[in-house]
Design an enzyme around this catalytic site. Structure first.
Site, mmCIF file in Angstrom:
data_model
loop_
_atom_site.group_PDB
_atom_site.id
_atom_site.type_symbol
_atom_site.label_atom_id
_atom_site.label_comp_id
_atom_site.label_asym_id
_atom_site.label_seq_id
_atom_site.Cartn_x
_atom_site.Cartn_y
_atom_site.Cartn_z
ATOM 1 N N GLY A 155 0.835 -1.167 -0.283
ATOM 2 C CA GLY A 155 0.064 -0.022 -0.115
ATOM 3 C C GLY A 155 0.800 1.359 0.190
ATOM 4 O O GLY A 155 0.330 2.316 0.378
ATOM 5 N N ASN A 182 1.381 2.884 -2.735
ATOM 6 C CA ASN A 182 1.043 3.983 -3.386
ATOM 7 C C ASN A 182 -0.420 4.534 -2.743
ATOM 8 O O ASN A 182 -0.622 5.623 -2.910
ATOM 9 C CB ASN A 182 0.387 3.289 -4.827
ATOM 10 C CG ASN A 182 1.907 3.273 -5.759
ATOM 11 O OD1 ASN A 182 2.158 4.436 -6.441
ATOM 12 N ND2 ASN A 182 2.267 2.055 -5.955
ATOM 13 N N MET A 195 -3.637 -6.879 -7.426
ATOM 14 C CA MET A 195 -3.234 -8.029 -8.290
ATOM 15 C C MET A 195 -4.372 -8.965 -8.525
ATOM 16 O O MET A 195 -3.892 -10.175 -8.822
ATOM 17 C CB MET A 195 -1.983 -8.638 -7.515
ATOM 18 C CG MET A 195 -1.042 -7.957 -7.150
ATOM 19 S SD MET A 195 -0.090 -7.170 -8.296
ATOM 20 C CE MET A 195 1.006 -5.943 -7.405
ATOM 21 N N ASN A 231 -4.887 2.664 -13.277
ATOM 22 C CA ASN A 231 -4.041 1.589 -12.657
ATOM 23 C C ASN A 231 -2.334 2.221 -12.823
ATOM 24 O O ASN A 231 -2.128 3.044 -13.573
ATOM 25 C CB ASN A 231 -3.993 0.495 -13.582
ATOM 26 C CG ASN A 231 -3.012 -0.690 -12.980
ATOM 27 O OD1 ASN A 231 -3.062 -0.855 -11.717
ATOM 28 N ND2 ASN A 231 -2.118 -1.249 -14.102
ATOM 29 N N HIS A 239 1.454 0.898 -13.241
ATOM 30 C CA HIS A 239 2.120 -0.105 -13.683
ATOM 31 C C HIS A 239 3.608 0.452 -13.461
ATOM 32 O O HIS A 239 4.036 1.309 -14.103
ATOM 33 C CB HIS A 239 1.829 -0.410 -15.024
ATOM 34 C CG HIS A 239 2.466 -1.857 -15.367
ATOM 35 N ND1 HIS A 239 2.248 -3.180 -15.026
ATOM 36 C CD2 HIS A 239 3.794 -1.675 -16.100
ATOM 37 C CE1 HIS A 239 3.421 -3.769 -15.568
ATOM 38 N NE2 HIS A 239 3.962 -3.282 -16.243
HETATM 39 C C1 GAR Z 1 3.703 -1.229 -7.347
HETATM 40 O O1 GAR Z 1 5.209 -1.140 -7.717
HETATM 41 C C2 GAR Z 1 2.791 -1.198 -8.371
HETATM 42 O O2 GAR Z 1 3.336 -0.535 -9.535
HETATM 43 C C3 GAR Z 1 2.888 -2.779 -8.715
HETATM 44 O O3 GAR Z 1 2.602 -3.247 -7.423
HETATM 45 C C4 GAR Z 1 3.279 -2.437 -6.630
HETATM 46 C C5 GAR Z 1 2.501 -2.241 -5.577
HETATM 47 O O4 GAR Z 1 3.021 -1.715 -4.283
HETATM 48 N N1 GAR Z 1 1.675 -2.838 -9.555
HETATM 49 C C6 GAR Z 1 1.511 -3.869 -10.699
HETATM 50 O O5 GAR Z 1 2.640 -4.511 -10.789
HETATM 51 C C7 GAR Z 1 0.294 -3.969 -11.406
HETATM 52 N N2 GAR Z 1 0.662 -4.652 -12.438
HETATM 53 P P1 GAR Z 1 2.170 -0.967 -3.249
HETATM 54 O O6 GAR Z 1 1.265 -1.895 -2.649
HETATM 55 O O7 GAR Z 1 3.250 -0.515 -2.147
HETATM 56 O O8 GAR Z 1 1.427 0.192 -3.737
#
Ligand code: GAR
Length: 209
Positions: A12, A14, A91, A108, A110
């Protein structure tokens, strides 16, 4: 007031960047109405609770089949009067029923410069492993609208980040989060909250300041 439902699966960071940006005024006229995780152990749920945001888990494991899980997710998103769905490290593949109900209202983040290192199987650390295996010198992050494909929707913002000698997937992931993700995700929300992002012919157009 733009009402956000933020969908999460893990740490989390982001989500935290969005919470902090609302608190310090980098995002205005916006409120997170709820945070939903598919994973009961996601630390993101604690971050939401600490910020006083309603947080709940809707796990596919609690439903007999995928369709019922998707129905429950859509019902909860609707219940909170959501304007924009934010996938912040979510995910789970978002089903067509939700994409159609929220056309151009799902974004989203990425962790690569789309169209590199995206699509099926490219998520989390796998993205950075692939970037290092290819030997790219620059990677980065992308915020995009979600359509029926995997990572194929209109691109809103991108930011490049240098790959350094000796990077591991973990060090590259961290640098991309710090230098790109935690910046462009709040920026994209601020632009959308103020009606500055328009989609035409599969591309976005952003009003100048
Ligand atoms: C982040 O790096 C995001 O970009 C990636 O998962 C991580 C989540 O981190 N998302 C993907 O790969 C989507 N295809 P977080 O839970 O600390 O925000």
């Amino acid at each position: 007031m733009l009402k956000l439902t933020v969908l999460v699966s893990g740490g989390g960071t982001n989500l935290q960047a969005i919470i902090d940006s609302i608190a310090d005024g980098r995002i205005t006229d916006t409120e997170i109405v709820q945070v939903i995780s598919n994973n009961p152990k996601a630390y993101a749920l604690e971050r939401a609770a600490k910020a006083g945001i309603p947080a709940l888990c809707i796990s596919p494991k609690s439903y007999e089949n995928r369709e019922l899980f998707h129905e429950a997710l859509l019902a909860q998103i609707r219940k909170a009067d959501t304007d924009l769905i934010v996938l912040a490290g979510f995910m789970v593949v978002v089903p067509p029923s939700i994409i159609q109900a929220y056309k151009n209202r799902i974004i989203n983040i990425h962790p690569s410069l789309i169209p590199s290192f995206c699509g099926k199987g490219y998520y989390g650390l796998h993205v950075h492993e692939a970037a290092l295996a290819k030997g790219v010198k620059v990677s980065g992050a992308t915020v995009h609208f979600v359509d029926e494909g995997t990572d194929t929707g209109p691109i809103i913002l991108q930011k490049a980040v240098a790959v350094e000698q000796g990077d591991t997937p973990e060090t590259l992931q961290r640098r991309i989060m710090e230098q790109a993700e935690w910046k462009i995700m709040p920026q994209a929300i601020q632009l959308i909250a103020h009606g500055k992002v328009h989609v035409r012919d599969g591309r976005t157009f952003i009003d100048p300041d």
